[in-house]
Design an enzyme around this catalytic site. Structure first.
Site: not given
Length: 244
Positions: A33, A158
């Site tokens: 990401k 995350d």
């Protein structure tokens, strides 16, 4: 970077998250990401900083082959980038956390890392989410994405976002997210030797916080190309990462 990691990085088509290879074996592709915008607030009573970030998953993947077996425990093998000590690896910790919750054990994880650690690309968190998905399938647990994200939240801030949409706005300590469409774009990742642990970066931030108190409008990034908003992107942790 090893030659193997170069080879892994060089073939990056869009991947299905999970492929069943056998009754006791699945292959998963864990995407990296990037944080388009990352604003960091002060730490709360729980010790976690409050975040506001626009996140996009990109077509750079770790590959995980996850299997179940009769032998108790979790066996990790790794190639490509360094996976670190098995006891601290998030893929292993994910298997431990879910196994303890449902009373199961006996897991093998073959991890081919193409996402470099310590670069803010979320490889470890993505690996953890992939293992939770894989074991949910292999153990036939029937847990939904929200349930798996809840397990992931106990491992790291995350991890839950990898159960969300391809592009999203992440808030809270990272466990809250909502879809945030982004105009299609191409990103070039420059993978430098710089590597910092998340804890080190946040410590450097706390030593000299300089938060930015605005967020890019979600509607703007959805409706306009990056050339219209790229100069307004900000990352509160960029400076601390350079100092750590």
């Amino acid at each position: 970077m090893s030659a193997r990691a170069d080879n892994l990085r060089g073939a990056l088509p869009r991947r299905r998250p999970l492929e069943r290879l056998a009754d006791d074996h699945v292959r998963l592709w864990a995407p990296a990401k990037i944080n388009l915008d990352l604003l960091v607030g002060p730490a709360g009573a729980d010790g976690y900083h409050r975040l506001d970030s626009l996140v996009a998953k990109v077509t750079l993947y770790d590959r995980l082959d996850v299997g179940i077996c009769e032998t108790p425990g979790i066996e990790l093998t790794c190639e490509g980038f360094d996976c670190g000590p098995a006891g601290r690896n998030l893929a292993v910790r994910a298997a431990e956390a879910l196994g303890e919750r449902v009373g199961r054990s006996g897991v093998t994880i073959e991890l081919a890392k193409a996402i470099p650690p310590g670069c803010g690309l979320g490889g470890g968190s993505s690996d953890a989410a992939a293992v939770l998905r894989g074991l949910n399938e292999l153990w036939r647990l029937g847990l939904g994405e929200r349930d798996l994200a809840g397990v992931g939240a106990e491992l790291g801030s995350d991890v839950p976002l990898f159960f969300g949409p391809p592009t999203l706005r992440m808030t809270g300590r990272g466990e809250q997210f909502a879809q945030a469409p982004v105009h299609p774009f191409v990103a070039v990742l420059v993978l430098t030797p710089l590597a910092c642990s998340t804890a080190e970066v946040y410590r450097a931030y706390d030593d000299a916080p300089s938060p930015i108190d605005r967020q890019l409008e979600v509607e703007r990034i959805a409706g306009q190309p990056p050339s219209a908003w790229r100069e307004q992107l900000a990352n509160d942790l960029a400076g601390p990462a350079r100092r750590c």
